[in-house]
Scaffold this motif. Structure first.
Motif, PDB file in Angstrom:
ATOM      1  N   UNK A  37       0.848  -1.189   0.000  1.00  0.00           N
ATOM      2  CA  UNK A  37       0.000   0.000   0.000  1.00  0.00           C
ATOM      3  C   UNK A  37       0.884   1.240   0.000  1.00  0.00           C
ATOM      4  N   UNK A  38       0.273   2.357  -0.341  1.00  0.00           N
ATOM      5  CA  UNK A  38       0.964   3.645  -0.329  1.00  0.00           C
ATOM      6  C   UNK A  38       0.304   4.517   0.722  1.00  0.00           C
ATOM      7  N   UNK A  39       1.091   4.982   1.690  1.00  0.00           N
ATOM      8  CA  UNK A  39       0.543   5.857   2.718  1.00  0.00           C
ATOM      9  C   UNK A  39       0.117   7.174   2.099  1.00  0.00           C
ATOM     10  N   UNK A  40      -1.097   7.626   2.418  1.00  0.00           N
ATOM     11  CA  UNK A  40      -1.598   8.881   1.860  1.00  0.00           C
ATOM     12  C   UNK A  40      -2.055   9.858   2.929  1.00  0.00           C
ATOM     13  N   UNK A  41      -2.538   9.367   4.065  1.00  0.00           N
ATOM     14  CA  UNK A  41      -3.085  10.259   5.080  1.00  0.00           C
ATOM     15  C   UNK A  41      -2.400  10.155   6.417  1.00  0.00           C
ATOM     16  N   UNK A  42      -1.235   9.537   6.455  1.00  0.00           N
ATOM     17  CA  UNK A  42      -0.487   9.390   7.694  1.00  0.00           C
ATOM     18  C   UNK A  42       0.994   9.313   7.380  1.00  0.00           C
ATOM     19  N   UNK A  61      -9.180   2.153  -1.035  1.00  0.00           N
ATOM     20  CA  UNK A  61      -8.823   3.219  -0.105  1.00  0.00           C
ATOM     21  C   UNK A  61      -8.973   2.645   1.296  1.00  0.00           C
ATOM     22  N   UNK A  62      -7.933   2.766   2.115  1.00  0.00           N
ATOM     23  CA  UNK A  62      -7.932   2.212   3.459  1.00  0.00           C
ATOM     24  C   UNK A  62      -8.194   3.330   4.453  1.00  0.00           C
ATOM     25  N   UNK A  63      -9.297   3.199   5.184  1.00  0.00           N
ATOM     26  CA  UNK A  63      -9.723   4.226   6.134  1.00  0.00           C
ATOM     27  C   UNK A  63      -9.566   3.733   7.564  1.00  0.00           C
ATOM     28  N   UNK A  64      -9.338   4.682   8.483  1.00  0.00           N
ATOM     29  CA  UNK A  64      -9.381   4.311   9.893  1.00  0.00           C
ATOM     30  C   UNK A  64     -10.839   4.348  10.350  1.00  0.00           C
ATOM     31  N   UNK A  65     -11.094   4.026  11.616  1.00  0.00           N
ATOM     32  CA  UNK A  65     -12.468   3.943  12.116  1.00  0.00           C
ATOM     33  C   UNK A  65     -13.181   5.289  12.083  1.00  0.00           C
ATOM     34  N   UNK A  66     -12.442   6.388  12.063  1.00  0.00           N
ATOM     35  CA  UNK A  66     -13.043   7.721  12.001  1.00  0.00           C
ATOM     36  C   UNK A  66     -13.374   8.150  10.581  1.00  0.00           C
ATOM     37  N   UNK A  67     -12.940   7.382   9.608  1.00  0.00           N
ATOM     38  CA  UNK A  67     -13.219   7.699   8.222  1.00  0.00           C
ATOM     39  C   UNK A  67     -12.113   8.461   7.516  1.00  0.00           C
ATOM     40  N   UNK A  68     -10.958   8.605   8.159  1.00  0.00           N
ATOM     41  CA  UNK A  68      -9.842   9.294   7.521  1.00  0.00           C
ATOM     42  C   UNK A  68      -9.057   8.320   6.644  1.00  0.00           C
ATOM     43  N   UNK A  88     -11.625  -7.734   9.267  1.00  0.00           N
ATOM     44  CA  UNK A  88     -10.729  -6.783   9.916  1.00  0.00           C
ATOM     45  C   UNK A  88      -9.388  -6.783   9.208  1.00  0.00           C
ATOM     46  N   UNK A  89      -8.843  -5.583   9.008  1.00  0.00           N
ATOM     47  CA  UNK A  89      -7.567  -5.421   8.321  1.00  0.00           C
ATOM     48  C   UNK A  89      -6.638  -4.562   9.166  1.00  0.00           C
ATOM     49  N   UNK A  90      -5.337  -4.771   8.998  1.00  0.00           N
ATOM     50  CA  UNK A  90      -4.332  -3.979   9.693  1.00  0.00           C
ATOM     51  C   UNK A  90      -3.354  -3.416   8.672  1.00  0.00           C
ATOM     52  N   UNK A  91      -3.060  -2.130   8.821  1.00  0.00           N
ATOM     53  CA  UNK A  91      -2.069  -1.448   7.996  1.00  0.00           C
ATOM     54  C   UNK A  91      -0.774  -1.400   8.790  1.00  0.00           C
ATOM     55  N   UNK A  92       0.270  -2.018   8.259  1.00  0.00           N
ATOM     56  CA  UNK A  92       1.591  -2.012   8.880  1.00  0.00           C
ATOM     57  C   UNK A  92       2.410  -0.962   8.147  1.00  0.00           C
TER      58      UNK A  92
END
Length: 109
Positions: A37-42, A61-68, A88-92
């Motif tokens: 994946x490519x980090x875009x919002x962190x 698009x990978x979102x956190x629980x807040x929708x970011x 459930x997915x985890x972004x490392x």
């Protein structure tokens, strides 16, 4: 049970005993390979994030629980859809960012 009655047929303890006597099914557990994946919002400072997939035409698009939005990955084969929200997915974010499935919802039928 010597003299079976109609009450014995609906006794939960009898049902559980019968269910436990059935042979267990063997299942192969296939470990899904992490997806780049490519980090875009962190910046990846927390190293690991729980994320949800939102499938697009050719990317996820990978979102956190807040929708970011935290990251994006390619989905050229269309493997993701709305049903994946139940998993459930985890972004490392250490090194090359990857996403992997950490829990799969049981699907009936």
């Amino acid at each position: 049970i010597d003299a079976l009655t109609s009450e014995d047929l609906i006794d939960p303890q009898q049902f559980l005993a019968w269910e436990r006597s059935l042979p267990a099914r063997e299942r192969e557990r296939a470990e899904a390979a992490p997806e780049e994946a490519e980090l875009t919002g962190t910046t990846g400072a927390m190293k690991r994030y729980n994320v949800l997939p939102v499938a697009g035409a050719s990317e996820v698009i990978w979102l956190d629980a807040s929708g970011y939005e935290l990251a994006r990955s390619s989905d050229e084969f269309g493997l993701y859809d709305r049903s994946d929200l139940a998993n459930d997915y985890a972004l490392d974010a250490e090194g090359q960012a990857t996403v992997r499935r950490v829990f799969t919802r049981f699907r009936r039928g």
